[in-house]
Design a protein around this motif. Structure first.
Motif, short mmCIF file in Angstrom:
data_model
loop_
_atom_site.label_atom_id
_atom_site.label_comp_id
_atom_site.label_asym_id
_atom_site.label_seq_id
_atom_site.Cartn_x
_atom_site.Cartn_y
_atom_site.Cartn_z
N PRO A 107 0.78 -1.15 0.15
CA PRO A 107 -0.04 0.11 0.01
C PRO A 107 0.73 1.23 -0.07
O PRO A 107 0.20 2.27 -0.53
CB PRO A 107 -0.72 -0.05 1.31
N GLN A 108 2.04 1.21 0.62
CA GLN A 108 2.93 2.36 0.76
C GLN A 108 3.36 2.63 -0.75
O GLN A 108 3.16 3.87 -1.42
CB GLN A 108 4.14 2.07 1.41
N TRP A 109 3.66 1.57 -1.65
CA TRP A 109 4.27 1.64 -3.02
C TRP A 109 3.03 2.36 -3.74
O TRP A 109 3.30 3.09 -4.53
CB TRP A 109 4.48 0.53 -3.43
N ASN A 110 1.79 1.69 -3.82
CA ASN A 110 0.64 2.12 -4.48
C ASN A 110 0.41 3.59 -4.46
O ASN A 110 0.15 4.44 -5.31
CB ASN A 110 -0.54 1.50 -4.00
N ARG A 111 0.45 4.38 -3.07
CA ARG A 111 0.32 5.68 -2.94
C ARG A 111 1.40 6.58 -3.54
O ARG A 111 1.23 7.46 -4.18
CB ARG A 111 -0.02 5.95 -1.39
N ARG A 112 2.66 6.01 -3.22
CA ARG A 112 4.07 6.65 -4.04
C ARG A 112 3.88 6.61 -5.51
O ARG A 112 4.15 7.65 -6.03
CB ARG A 112 5.08 5.96 -3.30
N PHE A 113 3.40 5.48 -5.84
CA PHE A 113 3.73 5.39 -7.42
C PHE A 113 2.38 6.07 -8.11
O PHE A 113 2.55 6.84 -9.16
CB PHE A 113 3.30 3.95 -7.87
N ALA A 114 1.35 6.24 -7.44
CA ALA A 114 0.09 7.02 -7.96
C ALA A 114 0.51 8.55 -7.98
O ALA A 114 0.09 9.33 -9.01
CB ALA A 114 -1.35 6.72 -7.34
N GLU A 115 1.12 8.89 -6.83
CA GLU A 115 1.50 10.44 -6.76
C GLU A 115 2.53 10.72 -8.04
O GLU A 115 2.57 11.77 -8.79
CB GLU A 115 1.79 10.88 -5.60
N GLY A 116 3.44 9.70 -7.97
CA GLY A 116 4.66 9.82 -9.04
C GLY A 116 4.04 10.00 -10.42
O GLY A 116 4.71 10.64 -11.35
N LEU A 117 2.94 9.05 -10.60
CA LEU A 117 2.60 9.10 -11.77
C LEU A 117 1.81 10.21 -12.37
O LEU A 117 1.97 10.78 -13.69
CB LEU A 117 1.77 7.86 -12.18
N ARG A 118 1.04 10.72 -11.53
CA ARG A 118 0.33 12.06 -11.73
C ARG A 118 1.16 13.40 -12.02
O ARG A 118 0.99 14.24 -12.56
CB ARG A 118 -0.71 12.24 -10.55
N THR A 119 2.30 13.09 -10.98
CA THR A 119 3.05 14.41 -11.06
C THR A 119 4.51 14.45 -12.10
O THR A 119 5.12 15.29 -12.28
CB THR A 119 3.79 14.75 -9.72
N GLY A 120 4.48 13.17 -12.46
CA GLY A 120 5.55 12.94 -13.51
C GLY A 120 6.96 12.65 -12.90
O GLY A 120 7.67 12.67 -13.88
N THR A 121 6.78 12.53 -11.78
CA THR A 121 8.11 12.28 -10.92
C THR A 121 8.82 10.62 -11.22
O THR A 121 9.64 10.55 -10.64
CB THR A 121 8.15 12.60 -9.63
#
Length: 336
Positions: free
Chosen positions: A288-302
């Protein structure tokens, strides 16, 4: 329209070498009716991974059950709940489970994990191997600010994310390894790697010393064999080496000739180097930690999600074959 049958991919024969299409068969079977406490899922995406080639063998050293002859293979999948009598799930819920390689899956409710709707911009991103990459970078290699990091198997589903995550943890220089110049160019041009060691382009240790003249501080090892030996040779005092995969052995066409890694334990001792095997089943809290990190990263382009996507259950054998042949960069997803 009511669907009465669906297709699943079964293991038709044990491999004696590389993955071949004739090792699989596609069967059409009736859609089952869930009993109370069961969930019927219409799968939408599944992923393939190198470990699946290992699980096609009758006996393996992997702490997972081998696939059964004549039965459907299994692996990570996501899909929509069709029916779930007597459970907390409702039709339309998006869930993740381990019964891929089929268009519909019937499983106990405890085997289906409800996913947060709308969290990922692309639902297939739930099937990334990011939790393993995060585990190896954060808890295995313990990457720190200013580190020089070496990621073996950098063009795979795990390695293509591990390099990006290493940057987020402050790595100053990230070096990868892969099997072709074309993939090396993409790792540098698209995924932020500073340098890449190319398997077969000369001794790995010589290439790594040139790419890391000041040594390496952290290693994320997916491969083993010569690449791990080279990483140990170039590691600085106090380096942390995470053993996350063993592709040199897993993808060997002749298990009796699988790559072995010779380790000079006195050298590890004298340089205070940590060598740590680490597996995701002991770190499931990272998902779950990764899912939140990845979702944010995909949306921000990071963060990006390098992957190949094949469409149709009939493409699943080809997807695994092409993955084991090194045909793709990143994860390999089948859209069902």
């Amino acid at each position: 329209m009511t669907i009465h049958t669906y297709r699943e991919v079964r293991l038709a024969a044990r491999p004696e070498g590389p993955v071949e299409d004739d090792l699989f068969e596609i069967a059409e079977v009736p859609v089952p009716e869930p009993e109370p406490g069961q969930v019927l899922v219409r799968n939408t995406h599944m992923s393939v991974a190198a470990v699946m080639r290992t699980l096609m063998d009758e006996n393996t050293d992997v702490p997972m059950d081998s696939f059964e002859l004549g039965a459907p293979l299994g692996g990570p999948a996501i899909g929509e709940v069709v029916a779930a009598p007597g459970t907390e799930l409702t039709p339309g819920d998006l869930v993740e489970h381990r019964l891929g390689w089929r268009e519909y899956a019937l499983l106990d409710a405890g085997q289906a994990h409800r996913l947060e709707p709308g969290l990922m911009p692309d639902p297939a991103a739930y099937l990334s191997q990011g939790p393993t990459a995060l585990m190896g970078i954060e808890r295995g290699a313990e990457v720190r600010s200013g580190d020089t990091v070496f990621v073996t198997g950098a063009a795979g589903g795990v390695g293509s994310l591990a390099g990006q995550i290493a940057r987020q943890f402050g790595a100053a220089r990230v070096i990868g390894s892969t099997g072709s110049r074309a993939k090396a160019d993409r790792l540098i041009g698209e995924l932020g790697y500073d340098a890449v060691v190319i398997r077969g382009a000369g001794p790995v240790e010589d290439q790594l010393r040139e790419a890391a003249p000041d040594g390496v501080d952290a290693v994320f090892d997916n491969v083993g064999g010569e690449q791990l030996t080279a990483a140990i040779a170039v590691a600085n005092a106090g380096a942390r080496i995470a053993i996350v995969g063993a592709l040199a052995s897993q993808l060997a066409t002749d298990p009796t000739k699988a790559a072995k890694t010779e380790i000079d334990t006195l050298s590890l001792l004298s340089r205070n180097i940590t060598l740590r095997g680490i597996a995701l089943y002991s770190h499931l809290d990272l998902i779950p930690q990764w899912n939140r990190r990845f979702a944010e990263g995909l949306r921000t382009g990071t963060l990006s999600f390098p992957h190949a996507r094949l469409r149709g259950i009939e493409q699943a054998p080809q997807a695994l074959r092409e993955l084991t042949e090194g045909r793709h960069l990143g994860a390999v997803i089948v859209e069902l």
